[in-house]
Motif scaffolding. Structure first.
Motif, PDB file in Angstrom:
ATOM      1  N   SER A 283      33.461  16.901  63.543  1.00  0.00           N
ATOM      2  CA  SER A 283      34.985  17.680  63.176  1.00  0.00           C
ATOM      3  C   SER A 283      35.053  18.582  61.987  1.00  0.00           C
ATOM      4  O   SER A 283      36.132  18.423  61.662  1.00  0.00           O
ATOM      5  CB  SER A 283      35.622  16.679  63.582  1.00  0.00           C
ATOM      6  N   LEU A 284      33.789  17.806  61.174  1.00  0.00           N
ATOM      7  CA  LEU A 284      33.930  19.100  59.741  1.00  0.00           C
ATOM      8  C   LEU A 284      34.517  20.147  59.439  1.00  0.00           C
ATOM      9  O   LEU A 284      33.983  20.648  60.338  1.00  0.00           O
ATOM     10  CB  LEU A 284      32.393  18.575  59.153  1.00  0.00           C
ATOM     11  N   LYS A 285      35.666  20.444  58.703  1.00  0.00           N
ATOM     12  CA  LYS A 285      36.081  21.963  58.413  1.00  0.00           C
ATOM     13  C   LYS A 285      35.349  22.404  57.244  1.00  0.00           C
ATOM     14  O   LYS A 285      36.576  20.868  56.347  1.00  0.00           O
ATOM     15  CB  LYS A 285      37.362  22.244  59.009  1.00  0.00           C
ATOM     16  N   VAL A 286      35.096  22.677  56.541  1.00  0.00           N
ATOM     17  CA  VAL A 286      35.207  23.210  55.077  1.00  0.00           C
ATOM     18  C   VAL A 286      36.356  24.221  54.214  1.00  0.00           C
ATOM     19  O   VAL A 286      36.125  25.698  54.384  1.00  0.00           O
ATOM     20  CB  VAL A 286      33.271  23.298  54.543  1.00  0.00           C
ATOM     21  N   ASN A 287      36.865  24.097  52.987  1.00  0.00           N
ATOM     22  CA  ASN A 287      37.586  24.578  53.141  1.00  0.00           C
ATOM     23  C   ASN A 287      37.546  25.436  51.360  1.00  0.00           C
ATOM     24  O   ASN A 287      37.395  24.275  50.155  1.00  0.00           O
ATOM     25  CB  ASN A 287      39.530  24.203  52.454  1.00  0.00           C
ATOM     26  N   PHE A 288      37.481  26.276  50.911  1.00  0.00           N
ATOM     27  CA  PHE A 288      36.350  26.580  48.962  1.00  0.00           C
ATOM     28  C   PHE A 288      37.482  27.794  48.806  1.00  0.00           C
ATOM     29  O   PHE A 288      38.389  28.447  49.153  1.00  0.00           O
ATOM     30  CB  PHE A 288      36.033  27.923  49.326  1.00  0.00           C
ATOM     31  N   PHE A 289      37.788  27.064  47.367  1.00  0.00           N
ATOM     32  CA  PHE A 289      38.797  28.080  46.913  1.00  0.00           C
ATOM     33  C   PHE A 289      38.176  28.274  45.389  1.00  0.00           C
ATOM     34  O   PHE A 289      37.577  27.579  44.819  1.00  0.00           O
ATOM     35  CB  PHE A 289      39.621  26.881  46.637  1.00  0.00           C
ATOM     36  N   PHE A 290      37.570  29.323  45.351  1.00  0.00           N
ATOM     37  CA  PHE A 290      37.293  30.162  44.083  1.00  0.00           C
ATOM     38  C   PHE A 290      37.923  30.670  42.877  1.00  0.00           C
ATOM     39  O   PHE A 290      39.042  31.658  43.749  1.00  0.00           O
ATOM     40  CB  PHE A 290      36.118  31.193  44.284  1.00  0.00           C
ATOM     41  N   GLU A 291      37.895  30.304  41.554  1.00  0.00           N
ATOM     42  CA  GLU A 291      38.861  31.066  40.867  1.00  0.00           C
ATOM     43  C   GLU A 291      37.413  31.741  39.947  1.00  0.00           C
ATOM     44  O   GLU A 291      36.804  31.378  39.253  1.00  0.00           O
ATOM     45  CB  GLU A 291      39.491  29.943  39.949  1.00  0.00           C
ATOM     46  N   ARG A 292      37.353  32.978  40.015  1.00  0.00           N
ATOM     47  CA  ARG A 292      37.228  33.761  39.123  1.00  0.00           C
ATOM     48  C   ARG A 292      35.939  33.850  39.411  1.00  0.00           C
ATOM     49  O   ARG A 292      34.900  34.318  38.590  1.00  0.00           O
ATOM     50  CB  ARG A 292      37.710  34.381  37.354  1.00  0.00           C
ATOM     51  N   SER A 313      39.178  31.215  49.894  1.00  0.00           N
ATOM     52  CA  SER A 313      40.285  32.212  49.050  1.00  0.00           C
ATOM     53  C   SER A 313      39.646  32.188  47.878  1.00  0.00           C
ATOM     54  O   SER A 313      38.440  31.881  46.829  1.00  0.00           O
ATOM     55  CB  SER A 313      41.371  30.923  47.979  1.00  0.00           C
ATOM     56  N   LEU A 314      40.292  33.778  47.187  1.00  0.00           N
ATOM     57  CA  LEU A 314      39.068  34.066  47.041  1.00  0.00           C
ATOM     58  C   LEU A 314      40.031  35.018  45.597  1.00  0.00           C
ATOM     59  O   LEU A 314      40.687  35.847  45.727  1.00  0.00           O
ATOM     60  CB  LEU A 314      37.669  34.998  46.709  1.00  0.00           C
ATOM     61  N   ARG A 315      40.189  34.527  43.805  1.00  0.00           N
ATOM     62  CA  ARG A 315      41.410  34.462  43.164  1.00  0.00           C
ATOM     63  C   ARG A 315      40.487  35.137  41.537  1.00  0.00           C
ATOM     64  O   ARG A 315      40.209  34.548  41.459  1.00  0.00           O
ATOM     65  CB  ARG A 315      41.870  33.332  42.507  1.00  0.00           C
ATOM     66  N   SER A 316      41.065  36.482  41.873  1.00  0.00           N
ATOM     67  CA  SER A 316      40.150  36.958  40.432  1.00  0.00           C
ATOM     68  C   SER A 316      41.372  36.877  39.444  1.00  0.00           C
ATOM     69  O   SER A 316      40.789  36.932  37.513  1.00  0.00           O
ATOM     70  CB  SER A 316      39.718  38.090  39.888  1.00  0.00           C
ATOM     71  N   CYS A 317      42.434  36.150  39.344  1.00  0.00           N
ATOM     72  CA  CYS A 317      43.246  36.191  38.304  1.00  0.00           C
ATOM     73  C   CYS A 317      43.538  37.200  37.663  1.00  0.00           C
ATOM     74  O   CYS A 317      43.977  37.491  36.796  1.00  0.00           O
ATOM     75  CB  CYS A 317      43.375  34.956  37.535  1.00  0.00           C
ATOM     76  N   TYR A 318      43.606  38.414  38.257  1.00  0.00           N
ATOM     77  CA  TYR A 318      44.261  40.218  37.618  1.00  0.00           C
ATOM     78  C   TYR A 318      42.720  40.599  36.491  1.00  0.00           C
ATOM     79  O   TYR A 318      43.192  41.089  36.357  1.00  0.00           O
ATOM     80  CB  TYR A 318      44.724  39.855  36.730  1.00  0.00           C
ATOM     81  N   PHE A 319      41.947  39.833  36.646  1.00  0.00           N
ATOM     82  CA  PHE A 319      40.455  40.184  35.930  1.00  0.00           C
ATOM     83  C   PHE A 319      40.373  41.655  36.924  1.00  0.00           C
ATOM     84  O   PHE A 319      39.928  41.503  37.614  1.00  0.00           O
ATOM     85  CB  PHE A 319      39.177  39.285  35.618  1.00  0.00           C
ATOM     86  N   SER A 320      39.848  42.400  35.577  1.00  0.00           N
ATOM     87  CA  SER A 320      38.921  43.044  36.507  1.00  0.00           C
ATOM     88  C   SER A 320      37.284  43.676  35.641  1.00  0.00           C
ATOM     89  O   SER A 320      37.187  43.946  33.839  1.00  0.00           O
ATOM     90  CB  SER A 320      39.793  44.958  35.932  1.00  0.00           C
ATOM     91  N   ASP A 321      36.544  43.867  36.799  1.00  0.00           N
ATOM     92  CA  ASP A 321      35.263  44.387  36.462  1.00  0.00           C
ATOM     93  C   ASP A 321      34.941  46.022  37.023  1.00  0.00           C
ATOM     94  O   ASP A 321      34.237  45.429  38.061  1.00  0.00           O
ATOM     95  CB  ASP A 321      34.677  43.136  36.178  1.00  0.00           C
ATOM     96  N   PRO A 322      34.521  46.588  36.267  1.00  0.00           N
ATOM     97  CA  PRO A 322      34.016  48.157  36.794  1.00  0.00           C
ATOM     98  C   PRO A 322      32.899  47.769  37.792  1.00  0.00           C
ATOM     99  O   PRO A 322      33.035  48.606  38.290  1.00  0.00           O
ATOM    100  CB  PRO A 322      34.697  49.095  35.736  1.00  0.00           C
ATOM    101  N   ASP A 323      32.078  46.875  36.750  1.00  0.00           N
ATOM    102  CA  ASP A 323      30.509  47.127  37.420  1.00  0.00           C
ATOM    103  C   ASP A 323      30.437  45.446  38.771  1.00  0.00           C
ATOM    104  O   ASP A 323      29.681  45.740  39.329  1.00  0.00           O
ATOM    105  CB  ASP A 323      29.945  46.266  36.592  1.00  0.00           C
ATOM    106  N   TRP A 324      32.040  44.932  39.253  1.00  0.00           N
ATOM    107  CA  TRP A 324      31.789  44.559  40.038  1.00  0.00           C
ATOM    108  C   TRP A 324      32.329  45.063  41.428  1.00  0.00           C
ATOM    109  O   TRP A 324      33.423  46.051  41.997  1.00  0.00           O
ATOM    110  CB  TRP A 324      32.471  43.324  39.738  1.00  0.00           C
TER     111      TRP A 324
END
Length: 443
Positions: A283-292, A313-324
């Protein structure tokens, strides 16, 4: 009742005198402590109602971390409450908000020592305990104060461990040794802990490779009935997954995993370890939260196809990287979980690339997806495309939240278009969706 009260005729009595106990108890339930104390002075019946166990089973005690006359009595009133009604407690939450200096942390530590000591002696009902965001690695926590608090908490958990079902120590920020010492208190004089819900997100300080600690592995092996486990990715290892498989496979339903850019997250975990856990914990369910943590190569090392992923959940917190670039993650990685994904949350700065088409296709491919939230640079027509797909039965969202970033100060044009979209799909939105869409200047 005294003789004078007996002489009062029914027509002279207030309607409150005949109020059933269940209704009066509900009235008391909505009152704050001060109003309850005043109401208890009205009559004997109301005084007795003050001591109803139902009123005191749940309690949140908040301590302000700022020096203030308004908050000066918080520490004394917390102790008074515990001494008066602590034996009724079943669910306790402690909050200590942003301590300003060592004087306040010392006062908090002394208060908690008395509070936990009294609870340990008088209470045998406590099922859940939450003490979040203490951040014990901050300088305001001097070594002696921190050590004294950890000692009091550990002693309390030794006494209450057999009763506790839920423990939340999120944000404690301890060393591995300190953290394991506290968690081991739950299995004191027993070889196992019966806590079913454990939250140790940000429980250890940043930059610690907890996954390599033998002490941590031994500590986690004492948990035998986990239903829900919340922790950081820097705690995950093949050994931990093996422990969970051996000791908690029959009960484990949920794992919440946070991966922060400042936490070590380059460890190698075998897909077969996740596959074995998923096979035994059906019954396992895994939730991922990525910060930057946003780059595809890093995410691909973590999000293995053997994991039964429920939400990401994928959050970059407004950081911008043109190579990404987010595109490989949207087109190659996330569709791997299209059969299990139910929730997606994105917050990133994609000013350098358009992703409307890739996001739309991802939503369509995840047939179980019911929650979608995104903050990004998008065309307003993206929302209309999602609603059209929803109307045609190509997706089954129940929540749609979109913040559309724009490089302009004014959003009048976007606002007008969004109103037109809402009018066009109003019947669908009102009947099926928790819907929120807004344009946001990103200057």
């Amino acid at each position: 009742m005294d003789e004078e009260s007996q002489l009062i005729q029914p027509q002279d009595q207030s309607c409150w005198a005949a109020l059933p106990d269940v209704c009066l108890r509900r009235v008391f339930w909505w009152l704050g402590d001060r109003d309850r104390s005043r109401a208890a002075l009205v009559c004997r019946k109301w005084n007795q109602m003050m001591y109803s166990a139902d009123l005191w089973r749940y309690r949140t005690i908040t301590f302000s971390g700022r020096p203030s006359r308004v908050h000066a009595s918080e520490f004394e009133s917390a102790l008074w409450y515990v001494k008066k009604f602590g034996h009724y407690l079943e669910h306790l939450e402690i909050k200590f908000l942003n301590p300003y200096n060592a004087v306040l942390t010392k006062k908090f530590q002394v208060t908690m020592r008395g509070l936990l000591s009294y609870l340990g002696k008088s209470n045998n009902r406590l099922k859940s305990l939450s003490i979040q965001h203490l951040e014990l690695d901050r300088l305001v926590w001097r070594n002696s104060i921190r050590s004294s608090f950890i000692k009091s908490l550990s002693f309390f958990l030794k006494k209450m461990g057999k009763h506790l079902d839920y423990l939340n120590l999120k944000g404690a920020r301890l060393t591995v040794e300190q953290g394991c010492h506290v968690l081991n208190s739950l299995s004191y004089l027993r070889s196992k802990s019966m806590v079913s819900e454990l939250n140790i997100e940000d429980y250890f300080s940043h930059h610690l490779a907890v996954y390599s600690s033998l002490q941590f592995h031994k500590t986690m092996a004492t948990f035998r009935s986990l239903v829900s486990l919340t922790l950081n990715y820097n705690c995950i290892s093949d050994e931990l997954l093996e422990n969970l498989c051996e000791n908690n496979a029959g009960t484990l339903w949920t794992m919440n995993v946070k991966c922060h850019v400042h936490d070590p997250h380059s460890q190698v975990i075998w897909g077969m370890s996740w596959a074995k856990l998923a096979r035994h914990a059906t019954s396992l369910k895994v939730n991922f939260f990525f910060e930057r943590v946003m780059k595809h190569e890093r995410l691909a090392r973590i999000l293995l196809q053997e994991i039964p992923v429920r939400s990401i959940s994928l959050r970059s917190c407004y950081f911008s990287d043109p190579d990404w670039s987010m595109r490989p993650t949207l087109t190659d990685l996330l569709p791997t979980f299209r059969h299990t994904l139910q929730k997606l949350t994105f917050e990133f700065n994609n000013n350098h690339e358009s992703l409307d088409e890739e996001l739309h296709l991802l939503i369509l491919s995840c047939r179980k997806l019911f929650y979608f939230k995104i903050w990004a640079f998008l065309d307003v027509k993206f929302v209309e495309r999602i609603l059209k797909s929803q109307e045609e039965g190509q997706c089954a969202l129940r929540t749609l939240k979109v913040r559309i970033y724009t490089n302009r100060c004014e959003t009048n044009e976007e606002d007008r278009t969004m109103r037109e979209i809402y009018r066009k799909y109003r019947k669908l939105i009102d009947s099926e969706l928790n819907y929120f869409v807004i344009a946001y200047p990103m200057m």
